[in-house]
Design a protein around this motif. Sequence first.
Motif, short mmCIF file in Angstrom:
data_model
loop_
_atom_site.label_atom_id
_atom_site.label_comp_id
_atom_site.label_asym_id
_atom_site.label_seq_id
_atom_site.Cartn_x
_atom_site.Cartn_y
_atom_site.Cartn_z
N UNK A 9 2.10 0.54 12.54
CA UNK A 9 1.45 -0.65 13.06
C UNK A 9 1.46 -1.77 12.02
N UNK A 10 1.19 -1.43 10.78
CA UNK A 10 1.17 -2.48 9.75
C UNK A 10 2.57 -3.07 9.54
N UNK A 11 3.63 -2.26 9.70
CA UNK A 11 4.99 -2.79 9.58
C UNK A 11 5.31 -3.73 10.74
N UNK A 12 4.86 -3.40 11.95
CA UNK A 12 5.04 -4.32 13.07
C UNK A 12 4.33 -5.64 12.80
N UNK A 13 3.13 -5.55 12.24
CA UNK A 13 2.40 -6.77 11.92
C UNK A 13 3.09 -7.56 10.82
N UNK A 14 3.66 -6.87 9.84
CA UNK A 14 4.43 -7.56 8.79
C UNK A 14 5.63 -8.28 9.40
N UNK A 15 6.32 -7.62 10.32
CA UNK A 15 7.47 -8.25 10.97
C UNK A 15 7.02 -9.50 11.73
N UNK A 16 5.89 -9.40 12.43
CA UNK A 16 5.37 -10.55 13.19
C UNK A 16 5.00 -11.70 12.26
N UNK A 17 4.32 -11.40 11.16
CA UNK A 17 3.93 -12.45 10.22
C UNK A 17 5.17 -13.10 9.61
N UNK A 46 2.32 2.06 2.02
CA UNK A 46 3.46 2.95 1.81
C UNK A 46 4.54 2.23 1.02
N UNK A 47 5.53 2.99 0.60
CA UNK A 47 6.66 2.40 -0.15
C UNK A 47 7.40 1.38 0.71
N UNK A 48 7.59 1.69 1.98
CA UNK A 48 8.27 0.77 2.89
C UNK A 48 7.49 -0.54 3.02
N UNK A 49 6.19 -0.44 3.09
CA UNK A 49 5.37 -1.65 3.19
C UNK A 49 5.44 -2.47 1.90
N UNK A 50 5.48 -1.79 0.76
CA UNK A 50 5.64 -2.50 -0.52
C UNK A 50 6.99 -3.21 -0.60
N UNK A 51 8.03 -2.55 -0.10
CA UNK A 51 9.36 -3.19 -0.06
C UNK A 51 9.29 -4.45 0.81
N UNK A 52 8.60 -4.36 1.94
CA UNK A 52 8.46 -5.53 2.81
C UNK A 52 7.70 -6.66 2.13
N UNK A 53 6.66 -6.31 1.39
CA UNK A 53 5.90 -7.32 0.65
C UNK A 53 6.81 -7.99 -0.38
N UNK A 54 7.64 -7.20 -1.06
CA UNK A 54 8.59 -7.76 -2.02
C UNK A 54 9.60 -8.69 -1.36
N UNK A 55 10.09 -8.30 -0.20
CA UNK A 55 11.05 -9.15 0.53
C UNK A 55 10.40 -10.47 0.91
N UNK A 56 9.17 -10.42 1.40
CA UNK A 56 8.47 -11.65 1.78
C UNK A 56 8.20 -12.50 0.54
N UNK A 97 -0.99 -13.55 3.95
CA UNK A 97 -1.50 -12.90 5.16
C UNK A 97 -0.78 -11.59 5.41
N UNK A 98 0.52 -11.56 5.15
CA UNK A 98 1.28 -10.32 5.30
C UNK A 98 0.81 -9.23 4.35
N UNK A 99 0.48 -9.61 3.13
CA UNK A 99 -0.04 -8.64 2.16
C UNK A 99 -1.39 -8.12 2.63
N UNK A 100 -2.25 -9.01 3.12
CA UNK A 100 -3.56 -8.59 3.60
C UNK A 100 -3.43 -7.67 4.82
N UNK A 101 -2.51 -8.01 5.71
CA UNK A 101 -2.27 -7.15 6.88
C UNK A 101 -1.86 -5.76 6.43
N UNK A 102 -0.97 -5.71 5.46
CA UNK A 102 -0.49 -4.42 4.95
C UNK A 102 -1.63 -3.61 4.35
N UNK A 118 13.47 3.06 8.04
CA UNK A 118 12.60 4.15 7.64
C UNK A 118 12.43 5.12 8.82
N UNK A 119 11.63 6.11 8.64
CA UNK A 119 11.47 7.15 9.67
C UNK A 119 10.45 6.78 10.74
N UNK A 120 10.42 5.56 11.14
CA UNK A 120 9.49 5.10 12.18
C UNK A 120 8.74 3.88 11.69
N UNK A 121 8.32 3.06 12.62
CA UNK A 121 7.64 1.82 12.26
C UNK A 121 6.15 1.98 12.53
#
Length: 139
Positions: A84-92, A29-39, A16-21, A79-82
Amino acid sequence: MKLYAKSLLYVLLAIAGVLVTALTDNIVTTSELVNVGIVGVGAVGVYVVPNSPEGVARFLKTAVAFVAAALVALSSFLTDGITTSEWLQIAVAAFAGIGVYIIPNEAVPTNLMRFAGPLNITGAMQISDEAQRTNTREN
């Protein structure tokens, strides 16, 4: 299936986090890919940590899930700001940690442990004498 309920829940929420991203802003973005890797690493961690129905060890899977959620948040905050998709990743990721906590631990059934022998040096499972006798009677 109950034995893997925590891992299955975490994997489903990781998907679900990947789909949200991917679907939030159609840009990954690179930051979102890093988050997907962490999850993803968190999902492997929740799978690898054994179920323990009692003691402090019963919280290890939950700790792994929340550490992954904290790393997702930290990665986004650095990163240089969060977005919407990063907030959703954090929530998931946070909901995954809560879900892993809520689902009860299921220990490995003792009837399965009875047939498993110790691992030898090569890593192969040795079948216990009782399991071998049962197997030869059935054949």
